[in-house]
Scaffold this motif. Structure first.
Motif, mmCIF file in Angstrom:
data_model
loop_
_atom_site.group_PDB
_atom_site.id
_atom_site.type_symbol
_atom_site.label_atom_id
_atom_site.label_comp_id
_atom_site.label_asym_id
_atom_site.label_seq_id
_atom_site.Cartn_x
_atom_site.Cartn_y
_atom_site.Cartn_z
ATOM 1 N N ARG A 311 44.606 33.459 39.206
ATOM 2 C CA ARG A 311 43.790 32.560 40.028
ATOM 3 C C ARG A 311 44.022 32.898 41.489
ATOM 4 N NH1 ARG A 311 42.639 31.752 35.630
ATOM 5 N NH2 ARG A 311 42.426 29.838 34.417
ATOM 6 N N VAL A 339 35.982 32.719 31.799
ATOM 7 C CA VAL A 339 36.626 33.257 33.009
ATOM 8 C C VAL A 339 36.469 32.240 34.134
ATOM 9 C CG1 VAL A 339 36.569 35.098 34.740
ATOM 10 C CG2 VAL A 339 36.205 35.644 32.323
ATOM 11 N N HIS A 343 38.966 33.250 39.404
ATOM 12 C CA HIS A 343 39.436 34.560 38.955
ATOM 13 C C HIS A 343 38.881 35.635 39.899
ATOM 14 C CE1 HIS A 343 39.662 38.151 36.349
ATOM 15 N NE2 HIS A 343 40.681 37.528 35.778
#
Lengths: 595, 358
Positions: A311, A339, A343
């Protein structure tokens, strides 16, 4: 220098900016409690923004490794390699085995070079006779009286002799190490053309012309390095052990909770097919095993888990948030896993330059974190080697003769060399009073052991490469085509730790590209959840052992804590720390309050 | 990094023999790759220069962040940055300023900074590279721009960049002369070929000691003995070119011009000199020349892995008269030996990037 009184403590403000003997510009801004001999508060800051993710947009994806190599001037080839890995995945190309062995030989040489020059010519100076004489004369006096336990291996009779050998330019070991850093760079240039931005790396393989001579030239140099390692490892054991002995409590210099990340390095061409779907399996076949280690326990070694957990938080950095402002590029990975919008695949870089204000925004670097399903973990790399050895040791997967993981340690078997018999070193997971230990000295010790580890691996790679040539399999490159649409990622270990590249291709061009090198992880700012970055813990715990008064204080213990992480600032860092709460801006005119 | 005996007797020596200070500023938009490359130099090595192993070489004191001993606190013991403030105040003479990294355009925005090096004592904010150049350039005896970022802008000055990056000469002016009458000395390369830089430093030291004439530079301020010949002229694969044998895949020994090599129009000695100790390089060892020494780098050479325009014509007529080829290449030279237009001072960002802060 300004003295202030806070909560009844006399604090002296001091700043080191720029810190020398690292790569790039880093500053630390501290408040020091001399009465209690500890660092009370500390900011760390680096000031550089270049905008790679911005100017790569719309470019040809095949240019990515040439461009991203320029991110870093000491491990640029790690970026180029990582980019080539990401491109291989995007283009669906699997290079010939020989190409992978050549890249492994080149990257191994990079580790051998970089750890060597950093350890001896940059970090080593913090432990040299001249420095110790100026900061801790009492310690030097003890070093003069202390015989080196491994004198027979490395040739230095006392600890002070080791320290003298590290004196800049005058020290014989200092000069020898510098010369050795050139020999290893020649090894690198044999495989990848030029140091530090390689000329012969391509998606699909390498342009290096593989001949018997290529491997002869490499091996003759490698064996000299292997012999060198037989002196380097025991010499550093003696030096670092001495500091524990001479300064009880030095275990706490640069110490932080064990939260280590290693993304794995040096692919096995028999297994690595560069598909995302098989990434967990071929990741476990790497010659340095990937892993996330929390409090000494292995959380995962699966590159797919590692990928999905990354992250990027904004923290106190000079950027506008992209969440809510843009659509995600990637909602699901190729395996169908969701996702996250934070990300790297979905990240946008939206700079907003502004004044540096340590109470608000003061950084060009965001805060990468790893989400374990519960917490946003501020992983560090410990400068690379400690995390790599720790993960490889715990995983128990590597066994190629020259190196072997035991599940709790790593064995390094070096063959006979010109003047020294064969030798086995064992790196053991460091502990202190029964607890796993990650501190300045252990990060440094691991660096010496990892140099030996990767030299041993290089013997394997060179043998495998030469075998391909002898069998007549000399092709080093596989053709490919660039697809119109693709998503991909590359994982490796830059010299100083975890490295990932994430790419999105649309209409045959780069639509998004975000590299994450180790330094943002290690030196990240306090993030949006208030989680402090790794330097914060490490410096916060640092006691002061320096004998100097504030007037001629050098801050050697702080410098040793910071340098143990092998900061590499072209990636940029900033940090803030202050006993778990915000530092208030002082009225006094001082170096680091924004006006 | 100083001559070892110097620290003990610095005052004494000052009277006996002048010391030339070398101030290295790595805070431009760079990767520090030129600093790192200089540690690889062997002809001469940095130790050779600092220890003064050459006859007649003046004493030098190198203030170089990468391996400097000094790392004390600001305004305290052994503060590294203090040398730069001394030089800005005119208290350090003579000194040569080495700039690494491109010069960001700090005038594009109302506040903030793209890069800093120490702090401006008046504001407590990071001191930007243009601020340092404004303070140091008037006092410098010479300025070396080390690496393609500092010379011409380089990779960080690519189309679409947000910082408005440019080279030192774009910032100070191509006609800039030091108080001693020296032009900026450009040593391009991404990074620099190690010996190219250390040898240029050596030349300048001899010049400052009055033992060598003015350093010979071409119109792009490059030392002529290093940057007159092309990559192709020094490449051991040129024989394949002459025979019309061209590689179509990477990893084969033939000439690379059809798979992306720009060697015929790039001024650089690397294939001839090798990367270090004669080892490595670019097309000579299988790496296409991406023209990293050139003012037009990188924009005029991308995508790197495609055949350069013009390569087709020249390689198909390689059996024709050399003079024809040289004429044809002249056109390309004039284009690629110039920087793109957007690398200049001013308040506007012309790279094509739409600034979100404006």
């Amino acid at each position: 220098m300004t003295t202030s009184s806070e909560q009844g403590r006399e604090l002296v403000e001091m700043a080191w900016d720029p810190i020398t003997r690292i790569v790039g510009s880093l500053g630390v801004y501290c408040k020091i409690d001399f009465a209690n001999r500890q660092v009370a508060e500390c900011y760390s800051t680096s000031s550089i923004f270049r905008g790679y993710s911005i100017f790569m947009k719309g470019k040809d994806p095949r240019d990515a490794h040439f461009i991203t190599s320029r991110i870093c001037g000491i491990c640029g080839d790690n970026h180029a390699t990582c980019s080539v890995y990401a491109q291989n995945m995007a283009y669906g190309v699997r290079p010939p085995h020989l190409a992978e062995w050549i890249i492994n030989c080149g990257e191994a040489a990079e580790y051998m070079f970089d750890h060597n020059i950093y350890q001896e010519n940059l970090v080593g100076v913090d432990y040299c006779e001249k420095m110790v004489r100026e900061t801790n004369p009492g310690v030097l006096a003890k070093a003069e009286r202390t015989e080196a336990p491994h004198a027979e291996d490395h040739g230095y009779k006392t600890i002070a002799d080791i320290m003298r050998s590290l004196n800049p330019l005058e020290g014989d070991f200092y000069r020898e190490a510098l010369a050795m850093s050139r020999l290893t760079r020649e090894m690198f240039c044999l495989m990848e053309g030029r140091h530090v931005h390689p000329s012969t790396l391509y998606p699909g393989g390498v342009g290096t012309v593989a001949t018997v001579q290529l491997f002869t030239d490499y091996m003759t140099r490698l064996m000299r390095y292997v012999e060198f390692m037989k002196r380097v490892v025991p010499m550093h054991d003696d030096l670092f052990d001495f500091f524990y002995d001479a300064l009880p409590g030095y275990e706490n210099v640069g110490r932080r909770r064990v939260l280590l990340g290693c993304w794995g390095s040096l692919n096995d061409p028999d297994h690595c097919d560069f598909t995302y779907e098989n990434m967990g399996d071929w990741g476990r076949k790497m010659f340095v095993t990937p892993g996330v280690i929390v409090d000494g326990r292995l959380v995962t070694n699966d590159l797919v888990d590692i990928n999905l957990g990354i992250r990027i938080l904004l923290g106190s950095s000079y950027y506008d948030d992209w969440v809510g402002a843009t659509d995600p590029f990637v909602t699901h990975d190729p395996l169908g896993n969701p996702v996250d919008i934070r990300h790297p695949w979905n990240q946008h870089t939206i700079p907003r330059p502004q004044k540096r204000d340590f109470t608000d925004k003061y950084s060009w670097v965001m805060s990468p974190r790893w989400f374990d399903g519960k917490d946003m973990l501020a992983l560090d790399t410990g400068g690379g080697p400690i995390a790599r050895l720790w993960s490889t040791a715990l995983n128990g997967l590597v066994d190629i003769g020259y190196v072997k993981s035991t599940g709790h340690s790593v064995l390094i078997n070096l063959p006979r060399t010109a003047t020294k018999p064969e030798k086995t070193f064992e790196w053991k997971i460091p502990t202190y009073k029964g607890e796993p230990l990650s501190n300045a000295l252990e990060r440094n010790r691991a660096r010496s052991y990892f140099q030996a580890y990767v030299a041993a691996c290089a013997l394997h790679f060179a043998e495998q490469g030469l075998n391909e040539v002898r069998q007549g399999r000399t092709q080093t490159w596989e053709p490919f085509t660039v697809p119109d649409e693709a998503i991909s990622c590359g994982f490796t270990e830059a010299v100083r730790g975890v490295l990932s590249h994430h790419m999105v291709i649309r209409n045959g061009k780069i639509a998004n590209y975000h590299p994450y090198p180790p330094t943002p992880w290690n030196a990240s700012v306090r993030d949006s959840y208030g989680t402090p970055g790794p330097y914060e813990d490490a410096v916060q715990n640092t006691p002061i052992f320096e004998e100097n008064s504030p007037e001629n204080f050098k801050g050697i213990d702080i410098m040793r804590a910071i340098r143990s992480f092998d900061p590499c600032l072209p990636c940029g860092v900033h940090m803030y720390l202050g006993e778990g709460k915000l530092l208030r801006t002082l009225h006094s005119p001082h170096a680091f309050t924004a006006p | 990094m100083t001559t070892p005996t110097k620290s003990a007797t610095s005052k004494q020596r000052k009277q006996e023999e002048p010391v030339i200070h070398i101030l290295w500023m790595n805070a431009g938009l760079s990767c520090d790759g030129d600093s790192v490359a200089l540690t690889a130099a062997t002809q001469p090595s940095i130790e050779d220069i600092v220890l003064g192993v050459f006859p007649g070489l003046p004493k030098v004191a190198v203030h170089w962040p990468l391996i400097d001993y000094e790392s004390g606190p600001m305004q305290g013991a052994d503060a590294f940055i203090e040398w730069f403030f001394k030089a800005a105040r005119g208290e350090l003479d003579p000194f040569v300023l080495v700039v690494e990294g491109s010069i960001p355009n700090e005038s594009l925005k109302r506040e903030g900074y793209w890069t800093g090096f120490g702090n401006n004592p008046d504001t407590g904010q990071p001191m930007t590279v243009p601020e340092w150049l404004d303070r140091l350039a008037p006092n410098a005896t010479g300025i070396i721009a080390a690496g393609t970022c500092a010379t011409y802008g380089g990779i960080h000055a690519m189309a679409g960049n947000p910082t408005g990056a440019m080279g030192v000469a774009d910032y100070l002016g191509w006609d800039w002369r030091s108080k001693a009458g020296l032009p900026i000395v450009n040593v391009p390369g991404c990074p620099i070929q190690p010996d190219n830089l250390s040898e240029t430093v050596l030349y300048l030291l001899y010049q400052l000691a009055g033992q060598a004439p003015m350093i010979p530079l071409d119109q792009a301020l490059r030392p002529t003995w290093l940057f007159t010949a092309t990559v192709h002229e020094g490449c051991d694969r040129a024989g394949y070119y002459e025979q019309g044998q061209f590689a179509t895949e990477y990893g084969t020994p033939e000439c690379l011009v059809k798979i992306g090599c720009w060697g015929p129009v790039v001024k650089c000695n690397v294939p001839k000199r090798g990367w270090m100790n004669g080892i490595g390089g670019c097309p000579n060892v299988g790496g296409i020349c991406i023209a990293c020494t050139m003012p037009g780098f990188p924009d005029k050479f991308m995508p790197f892995m495609d055949e350069p325009p013009g390569a087709h014509v020249s390689s198909t007529i390689s059996e024709a008269y050399g003079s024809v080829i040289r004429t044809l290449r002249g056109f390309t030279f004039r284009t690629v030996d110039k920087e793109p237009k957007w690398r200049r001072k001013g308040r506007e960002l012309l790279t094509g990037y739409k600034a979100p802060w404006s």
